[in-house]
Scaffold this motif. Sequence first.
Motif, PDB file in Angstrom:
ATOM      1  N   LEU A 232      -3.299   5.226   0.164  1.00  0.00           N
ATOM      2  CA  LEU A 232      -3.158   4.255  -0.919  1.00  0.00           C
ATOM      3  C   LEU A 232      -4.476   3.978  -1.640  1.00  0.00           C
ATOM      4  CD1 LEU A 232      -0.876   2.358  -2.069  1.00  0.00           C
ATOM      5  CD2 LEU A 232      -2.033   0.573  -0.827  1.00  0.00           C
ATOM      6  N   LEU A 233      -5.553   3.938  -0.882  1.00  0.00           N
ATOM      7  CA  LEU A 233      -6.853   3.647  -1.487  1.00  0.00           C
ATOM      8  C   LEU A 233      -7.217   4.720  -2.513  1.00  0.00           C
ATOM      9  CD1 LEU A 233      -9.073   1.493  -1.160  1.00  0.00           C
ATOM     10  CD2 LEU A 233     -10.268   3.113   0.314  1.00  0.00           C
TER      11      LEU A 233
ATOM     12  N   CYS B 177      -5.045   4.394  -5.524  1.00  0.00           N
ATOM     13  CA  CYS B 177      -5.491   3.271  -6.342  1.00  0.00           C
ATOM     14  C   CYS B 177      -6.669   3.716  -7.228  1.00  0.00           C
ATOM     15  CB  CYS B 177      -5.912   2.145  -5.411  1.00  0.00           C
ATOM     16  SG  CYS B 177      -5.616   0.555  -6.094  1.00  0.00           S
ATOM     17  N   GLY B 178      -7.614   4.404  -6.630  1.00  0.00           N
ATOM     18  CA  GLY B 178      -8.759   4.894  -7.402  1.00  0.00           C
ATOM     19  C   GLY B 178      -8.329   5.853  -8.488  1.00  0.00           C
ATOM     20  N   TRP B 179      -7.414   6.727  -8.154  1.00  0.00           N
ATOM     21  CA  TRP B 179      -6.898   7.695  -9.125  1.00  0.00           C
ATOM     22  C   TRP B 179      -6.176   6.980 -10.265  1.00  0.00           C
ATOM     23  CZ3 TRP B 179      -8.389  12.169 -10.352  1.00  0.00           C
ATOM     24  CH2 TRP B 179      -7.569  13.071 -11.012  1.00  0.00           C
ATOM     25  N   SER B 180      -5.417   5.935  -9.910  1.00  0.00           N
ATOM     26  CA  SER B 180      -4.698   5.178 -10.929  1.00  0.00           C
ATOM     27  C   SER B 180      -5.667   4.474 -11.875  1.00  0.00           C
ATOM     28  CB  SER B 180      -3.782   4.136 -10.289  1.00  0.00           C
ATOM     29  OG  SER B 180      -2.836   4.753  -9.466  1.00  0.00           O
ATOM     30  N   VAL B 181      -6.775   3.969 -11.311  1.00  0.00           N
ATOM     31  CA  VAL B 181      -7.788   3.314 -12.153  1.00  0.00           C
ATOM     32  C   VAL B 181      -8.358   4.318 -13.149  1.00  0.00           C
ATOM     33  CG1 VAL B 181     -10.120   2.324 -12.141  1.00  0.00           C
ATOM     34  CG2 VAL B 181      -8.434   1.517 -10.513  1.00  0.00           C
TER      35      VAL B 181
ATOM     36  N   LEU C 126       2.542  -6.663   0.648  1.00  0.00           N
ATOM     37  CA  LEU C 126       1.683  -7.589  -0.099  1.00  0.00           C
ATOM     38  C   LEU C 126       0.213  -7.290   0.200  1.00  0.00           C
ATOM     39  CD1 LEU C 126       3.696 -10.899   0.243  1.00  0.00           C
ATOM     40  CD2 LEU C 126       3.140  -9.743  -1.885  1.00  0.00           C
ATOM     41  N   ARG C 127      -0.055  -6.949   1.462  1.00  0.00           N
ATOM     42  CA  ARG C 127      -1.446  -6.624   1.834  1.00  0.00           C
ATOM     43  C   ARG C 127      -1.914  -5.375   1.078  1.00  0.00           C
ATOM     44  NH1 ARG C 127      -3.822  -3.959   6.018  1.00  0.00           N
ATOM     45  NH2 ARG C 127      -1.864  -3.488   7.070  1.00  0.00           N
ATOM     46  N   PHE C 128      -1.014  -4.383   0.992  1.00  0.00           N
ATOM     47  CA  PHE C 128      -1.384  -3.157   0.276  1.00  0.00           C
ATOM     48  C   PHE C 128      -1.499  -3.400  -1.229  1.00  0.00           C
ATOM     49  CE2 PHE C 128       0.624  -1.021   4.062  1.00  0.00           C
ATOM     50  CZ  PHE C 128      -0.600  -0.681   4.615  1.00  0.00           C
ATOM     51  N   GLY C 129      -0.781  -4.435  -1.683  1.00  0.00           N
ATOM     52  CA  GLY C 129      -0.876  -4.764  -3.109  1.00  0.00           C
ATOM     53  C   GLY C 129      -2.104  -5.597  -3.443  1.00  0.00           C
TER      54      GLY C 129
ATOM     55  N   LEU D 161      -5.411  -5.010  -3.208  1.00  0.00           N
ATOM     56  CA  LEU D 161      -6.494  -4.353  -3.958  1.00  0.00           C
ATOM     57  C   LEU D 161      -6.127  -4.186  -5.441  1.00  0.00           C
ATOM     58  CD1 LEU D 161      -9.265  -2.962  -3.979  1.00  0.00           C
ATOM     59  CD2 LEU D 161      -8.106  -0.838  -3.385  1.00  0.00           C
ATOM     60  N   PRO D 162      -4.936  -3.606  -5.736  1.00  0.00           N
ATOM     61  CA  PRO D 162      -4.554  -3.547  -7.150  1.00  0.00           C
ATOM     62  C   PRO D 162      -4.518  -4.926  -7.797  1.00  0.00           C
ATOM     63  CG  PRO D 162      -3.046  -2.232  -5.828  1.00  0.00           C
ATOM     64  CD  PRO D 162      -3.952  -2.927  -4.878  1.00  0.00           C
ATOM     65  N   PHE D 163      -4.078  -5.927  -7.040  1.00  0.00           N
ATOM     66  CA  PHE D 163      -4.034  -7.281  -7.587  1.00  0.00           C
ATOM     67  C   PHE D 163      -5.434  -7.737  -7.979  1.00  0.00           C
ATOM     68  CE2 PHE D 163      -4.762 -11.789  -6.700  1.00  0.00           C
ATOM     69  CZ  PHE D 163      -3.934 -12.360  -7.651  1.00  0.00           C
ATOM     70  N   LEU D 164      -6.403  -7.474  -7.095  1.00  0.00           N
ATOM     71  CA  LEU D 164      -7.772  -7.900  -7.392  1.00  0.00           C
ATOM     72  C   LEU D 164      -8.307  -7.202  -8.641  1.00  0.00           C
ATOM     73  CD1 LEU D 164      -9.344  -8.084  -3.825  1.00  0.00           C
ATOM     74  CD2 LEU D 164      -8.796  -9.971  -5.366  1.00  0.00           C
TER      75      LEU D 164
END
Lengths: 345, 494
Positions: free
Chosen positions: B3-4, B7-11, B183-186, B188-191
């Motif tokens: 997931l990390l 997330c970076g790829w999505s950014v 929610l925990r996995f969400g 980082l994207p939330f931040l």
Amino acid sequence: MRQRPSKGMAVVAGAGAAFLVTICCLLWPSRRDALVVYCAHDSVYSQSVLDDFTKRTGIPVAVKFDTEATKSLGLVELLLREKNHPHCDVFWNNELLGTLDLAEQGLLEPYRGTGFERIPAAFKDTDGRWVGFAGRLRVYIVNTTKATPTPNAVATTLNGDLSRVAIAKPLFGTTLTQYCVLWQLWGEEKLKAWHRDLRQRRICEVLGNSTVKNLVAEGTCDLGFTDSDDAFVAKDEGKPVALLPVRTDTGATICIPNTVGIIKGTRRLDAAQKLVDFLLSEECELALARCQARQVPLGPVAPDKLPAEVQELSQWVASGYPLTDLAPARRACLAWLKSEYVGGR
Amino acid sequence: MPLLDECGWSVLRALVVALTAGLLSACVRELALVGGGRSRRWLLALLVTPFVTPVLLVGYAYSNTALALVRHPGWKELLYVGLLTMRLVPVCVLVLAFAPAPVSPEAVFCHRLVTRTRRGWRGLASRLAFALHGPARTWAVASGLVFLLAFSETEMAALLYIQSWTVSVFDAQTGGLALGESLRFGALPFLIEAALLILLMALLFRAVSAEGGTWVECRGSRGKRRSGVSHALRGGALAYLVVAVIVVTLVPAGIVLRSVGIGLATVLRTPVLWQDIAVSIMVAATAVVLALVGTRPLLPRDAMRLSGQRFACLCAVALPGLLGTLLLGLVALALFQCPGLHVLSATPVPLLLGLCLALLPFALVLEVLRRVSEPAAALHAAELLTAAAPETVRAHGRRLVFELRGRAGLWLVCFLFIMAYFDLTLAAMLAPPGATCVSVRLYNLMHYGQTPVLSAMVAMALAAALATLLLAGIVWPWAAGWRPSGRAAVEHGK
């Protein structure tokens, strides 16, 4: 003066919203006496069965389906969340492992009716908390224009470069079941090594079994791991595909039954029992065998009533791997897979 | 991919989309929003069409292409980024055009005059410093919003087999991950989203609270302005608009429509689809009305004069929706599992609340745009006519009021309805038992690939939405106080 028409509109809109919300809440099926069914089986096939049940019994059914790519586990998790205040009366799962988890956690009500008696012991809980019916098989789908659909040819392909072989993410569905079987057979380390090896040899990992089917049917991949029902969809579309059963080292096939159980605490026990008996009836199993999914009846059914393809699948089901004691393997395997796919490293 | 990494790829992907959309918008804006009359309306329609085209339709149409590219991830990524950029350019253009400008056009003009003679590094530094205080800020807000929308996109990514944090979290949640873990996995994207949102809101807040910080561009755009861009650039922008409509709207529509005839008979015999469509229409209509009712007390009478306090309040209300439907759905799920609220979890309330919150930012922004675009003097005159004694004049007045105010309101409702009707994420996560929204049904079937029956189902779902909007278009003038018979009377009176 200028604001007057807008205020009128706002009042009308507000009243309209209140009215619509009230109507939605009051007339919602689950608010009435409808039997609430959480159904992980494809809506294309299950909806007509449930409609048929309503026609026969007059009992309305409110169904909650899952998303295609993530069959069953979402509903299992939802049922666990609703443990103390259940909304669901009957859970129709399209696989076994999630149901085993629910039974272990005491969420299922024992019931041994006419349907229970019909199904062989290998596919039901002795206490009657869940019963299996209408199974499907884990199969290799082979594009016949790209590869030879024989066990030897498949084995050769699987020993080489896997960039033209597809598999679904093992987090869900029957891919998870296959992983759990291998976990039990091989143990943790060997399965992890096998999984790493598949990835190193560039296996094409996609979201669901239907995507695997699409990739092979369109010729993007030559071979894939999928379910018999998905493979038949491709065959019916006239795609050049063939299917072979996935077998373990011991030669066993992997047959995944649908399962049904009554949720403990249901307020519609009588209606729930009627639905369970209906789903486990010969008539229902035949309907599921004759639909596009070609699900294999697990109870006794006259072979001549079955389509030819289902008769062939029935023979493979006979050598099925026993899944009823897979719950510990599932817990451990799923925990590892979640850390692998979602938890990051 | 963990997931990390996703997330970076999505950014990274969202950054590329935001920057590309920002560059394209700078050219397209001049073409679509400058000038007036019928051609401007056509250009605006061309501009907005890709954004209002349902994502499910686009994803379904290009799913086979993405499937063929599954072993060429680079090309597949390019396809997704291209489609996403074309969808989001309209958002960027509208924000660039209508966001409150930190400096007035007069100031920009004066600065140009002052710096005209400055050459070399000095001139460049001066222009850069001015841009950072002025036009670049609006551009940053527009691109930031596009970044947010691209970063939180779920549906098209899922249908095009794209690796994205949204797809992973959505699948993990619907696939059985405990809600707390999801929610925990969400988190980082939330931040990431929250940090960007705070930054964007701070930029907008400064612009709004600054003395004279009003909706300068919008006022200017009402009149006919001459564009300062070259013919080549205008031609390029027009070509882009046409290509975007073809790629995002016409090609998907063509793919769906070409096989409708074969599957239509089957679909017409499928009552469950009509039931799903009815559920979706009811839910979407209710959510739209709730969102519109919600916007009313939040906006001041004069939308051009937003106080800092009011602006902060608007931001707070818009925040949940701007985080994207996935995070919103996860929080709503957690909320309705709480003691006291769980009784509502089997009703449409969670879904309606989720949709309403998702629509609110769009409803607020579009309502502000609608109000600031109203020609105040003409509208006042038309309203005076509605109070006049002769019926023919009153009818004429009502028609004018509808033309000047009501029609824009109708477009706003249509836009929000389409968003709610085709929403997938919230419908999949929050719908109660017995209610399958048509978007969820179609999405599930789309995993089996393109078939004539499914194409016919998609076409029927679209047709039902359009029919509902057509009905709204017929009823709206009546609700707004303009009777077509009144128009006839006016014509007769002439």
